[in-house]
Design a protein around this motif. Sequence first.
Motif, PDB file in Angstrom:
ATOM      1  N   ALA A 101      19.642 -30.540 -21.963  1.00 10.76           N
ATOM      2  CA  ALA A 101      18.885 -31.966 -21.774  1.00 10.76           C
ATOM      3  C   ALA A 101      17.937 -32.251 -23.243  1.00 10.76           C
ATOM      4  CB  ALA A 101      18.056 -32.359 -20.582  1.00 10.76           C
ATOM      5  N   ARG A 102      16.956 -30.964 -23.471  1.00 11.41           N
ATOM      6  CA  ARG A 102      16.312 -31.064 -24.504  1.00 11.41           C
ATOM      7  C   ARG A 102      17.001 -31.291 -25.928  1.00 11.41           C
ATOM      8  NH1 ARG A 102      11.140 -31.995 -22.843  1.00 11.41           N
ATOM      9  NH2 ARG A 102      10.447 -30.422 -21.488  1.00 11.41           N
ATOM     10  N   SER A 103      18.131 -30.534 -26.042  1.00 10.52           N
ATOM     11  CA  SER A 103      18.974 -30.839 -26.873  1.00 10.52           C
ATOM     12  C   SER A 103      19.465 -32.216 -27.622  1.00 10.52           C
ATOM     13  CB  SER A 103      19.964 -29.729 -27.199  1.00 10.52           C
ATOM     14  OG  SER A 103      20.958 -30.314 -26.260  1.00 10.52           O
ATOM     15  N   VAL A 104      19.702 -33.127 -26.611  1.00 12.16           N
ATOM     16  CA  VAL A 104      20.186 -34.252 -26.597  1.00 12.16           C
ATOM     17  C   VAL A 104      18.841 -35.379 -26.662  1.00 12.16           C
ATOM     18  CG1 VAL A 104      22.356 -33.920 -25.734  1.00 12.16           C
ATOM     19  CG2 VAL A 104      20.452 -34.530 -24.009  1.00 12.16           C
ATOM     20  N   GLY A 105      17.862 -34.991 -26.981  1.00  8.14           N
ATOM     21  CA  GLY A 105      16.624 -35.595 -27.127  1.00  8.14           C
ATOM     22  C   GLY A 105      15.872 -36.346 -26.062  1.00  8.14           C
ATOM     23  N   LEU A 106      16.132 -35.837 -24.677  1.00  5.77           N
ATOM     24  CA  LEU A 106      15.448 -36.485 -23.500  1.00  5.77           C
ATOM     25  C   LEU A 106      13.970 -36.051 -23.512  1.00  5.77           C
ATOM     26  CD1 LEU A 106      17.964 -36.033 -20.538  1.00  5.77           C
ATOM     27  CD2 LEU A 106      17.584 -37.938 -21.920  1.00  5.77           C
ATOM     28  N   ASN A 107      13.124 -37.046 -22.989  1.00  5.63           N
ATOM     29  CA  ASN A 107      11.707 -36.507 -23.153  1.00  5.63           C
ATOM     30  C   ASN A 107      11.456 -36.120 -21.537  1.00  5.63           C
ATOM     31  OD1 ASN A 107      11.371 -38.925 -21.253  1.00  5.63           O
ATOM     32  ND2 ASN A 107      11.105 -40.091 -23.151  1.00  5.63           N
ATOM     33  N   ASP A 108      10.140 -35.723 -21.352  1.00  8.44           N
ATOM     34  CA  ASP A 108       9.853 -35.231 -19.996  1.00  8.44           C
ATOM     35  C   ASP A 108      10.150 -35.950 -18.814  1.00  8.44           C
ATOM     36  OD1 ASP A 108       8.889 -32.918 -21.247  1.00  8.44           O
ATOM     37  OD2 ASP A 108       6.656 -33.324 -21.155  1.00  8.44           O
ATOM     38  N   ARG A 109       9.862 -37.419 -18.933  1.00  7.91           N
ATOM     39  CA  ARG A 109      10.184 -38.403 -18.022  1.00  7.91           C
ATOM     40  C   ARG A 109      11.576 -38.249 -17.824  1.00  7.91           C
ATOM     41  NH1 ARG A 109      11.468 -43.692 -17.773  1.00  7.91           N
ATOM     42  NH2 ARG A 109      10.815 -44.845 -15.814  1.00  7.91           N
ATOM     43  N   GLU A 110      12.596 -38.545 -18.819  1.00  6.03           N
ATOM     44  CA  GLU A 110      13.936 -38.545 -18.354  1.00  6.03           C
ATOM     45  C   GLU A 110      14.678 -37.385 -18.137  1.00  6.03           C
ATOM     46  OE1 GLU A 110      14.800 -41.863 -22.194  1.00  6.03           O
ATOM     47  OE2 GLU A 110      14.580 -39.586 -22.643  1.00  6.03           O
ATOM     48  N   LEU A 111      13.852 -36.124 -18.460  1.00  6.86           N
ATOM     49  CA  LEU A 111      14.251 -35.037 -18.118  1.00  6.86           C
ATOM     50  C   LEU A 111      14.089 -34.860 -16.695  1.00  6.86           C
ATOM     51  CD1 LEU A 111      15.191 -31.830 -18.558  1.00  6.86           C
ATOM     52  CD2 LEU A 111      12.996 -31.275 -18.987  1.00  6.86           C
ATOM     53  N   PHE A 112      13.143 -35.236 -16.191  1.00 10.02           N
ATOM     54  CA  PHE A 112      12.693 -35.001 -14.947  1.00 10.02           C
ATOM     55  C   PHE A 112      13.690 -36.018 -13.885  1.00 10.02           C
ATOM     56  CE2 PHE A 112      10.337 -36.546 -11.082  1.00 10.02           C
ATOM     57  CZ  PHE A 112      10.149 -35.449 -10.503  1.00 10.02           C
ATOM     58  N   ILE A 113      13.781 -37.195 -14.241  1.00 12.08           N
ATOM     59  CA  ILE A 113      14.583 -38.373 -13.603  1.00 12.08           C
ATOM     60  C   ILE A 113      16.168 -38.020 -13.630  1.00 12.08           C
ATOM     61  CG2 ILE A 113      15.520 -40.603 -13.246  1.00 12.08           C
ATOM     62  CD1 ILE A 113      12.589 -41.296 -14.189  1.00 12.08           C
ATOM     63  N   ARG A 114      16.651 -37.197 -14.593  1.00 11.66           N
ATOM     64  CA  ARG A 114      18.071 -37.271 -14.955  1.00 11.66           C
ATOM     65  C   ARG A 114      18.666 -35.913 -14.790  1.00 11.66           C
ATOM     66  NH1 ARG A 114      19.955 -40.782 -20.470  1.00 11.66           N
ATOM     67  NH2 ARG A 114      18.794 -42.575 -19.782  1.00 11.66           N
ATOM     68  N   VAL A 115      17.718 -35.154 -14.624  1.00 17.44           N
ATOM     69  CA  VAL A 115      18.144 -33.604 -14.409  1.00 17.44           C
ATOM     70  C   VAL A 115      17.431 -32.779 -13.543  1.00 17.44           C
ATOM     71  CG1 VAL A 115      18.447 -31.281 -15.576  1.00 17.44           C
ATOM     72  CG2 VAL A 115      18.561 -33.439 -17.074  1.00 17.44           C
ATOM     73  N   VAL A 116      16.102 -32.882 -13.365  1.00 13.53           N
ATOM     74  CA  VAL A 116      15.516 -31.935 -12.197  1.00 13.53           C
ATOM     75  C   VAL A 116      15.609 -32.542 -11.112  1.00 13.53           C
ATOM     76  CG1 VAL A 116      13.115 -31.224 -11.672  1.00 13.53           C
ATOM     77  CG2 VAL A 116      13.696 -31.297 -14.221  1.00 13.53           C
ATOM     78  N   VAL A 117      15.441 -33.835 -10.742  1.00 13.76           N
ATOM     79  CA  VAL A 117      15.319 -34.482  -9.472  1.00 13.76           C
ATOM     80  C   VAL A 117      17.251 -34.226  -8.811  1.00 13.76           C
ATOM     81  CG1 VAL A 117      15.524 -36.574  -8.057  1.00 13.76           C
ATOM     82  CG2 VAL A 117      13.643 -36.135  -9.530  1.00 13.76           C
TER      83      VAL A 117
END
Length: 201
Positions: A101-117
């Motif tokens: 997710a970091r490698s495709v440019g997701l910020n912390d908010r997008e990482l949380f919503i799209r990956v973590v949750v």
Amino acid sequence: LWPHVEVSILRALGGFALGVVTAVPLGIVLGWYKGVDRFLNPLLQLLRQTNPVSLFPVFILFFGIGYLTKVAIIYWVVVWPILLGTISGIRYVDPALVKYARSVGLNDRELFIRVVVPSSIPSLITGMRLAATYSFLMLVVSEMVGANSGLGYLVVNSQYLMSIHLLYVGVIILALLGILANYGLVRLERALTSWKVDVNS
């Protein structure tokens, strides 16, 4: 029989729903923000180790012997597995997913919503399944004291009256309610994690 079943279901649902509403947001905060977790963890661990049965007189003192006391004692036992399941799910996301997710440019908010949750849902549902089991166990205990309705009351009263058939009916219905709750949560998990690949298929 139905009035006892209905009352017990309402009590169990009340405590369980209150546990979900409070434990999931708190678990997300504790799992995502390590500073908050370090600050609150000692208090939460102390509260978690408190025996719920020993708190029964305290709840009766504050809420009386009515509906709120039953809901409060059920809430106390269901909130912890849901909280721990949520924290575990948020904290232990697959590092490979985070790195991607970091490698495709997701910020912390997008990482949380799209990956973590999404990744935390299985752990959360596992906590909810445990909580559902605990809710019915504590339901019986709560209805054995200061209650004149519910399946727990029915079981105890049947024992005193030597109505063994009613006692077994109450036990069987409690078991069936637990099975239905577990089945419903499994279906919910499958619906929320339809994106997962079944490795056994």
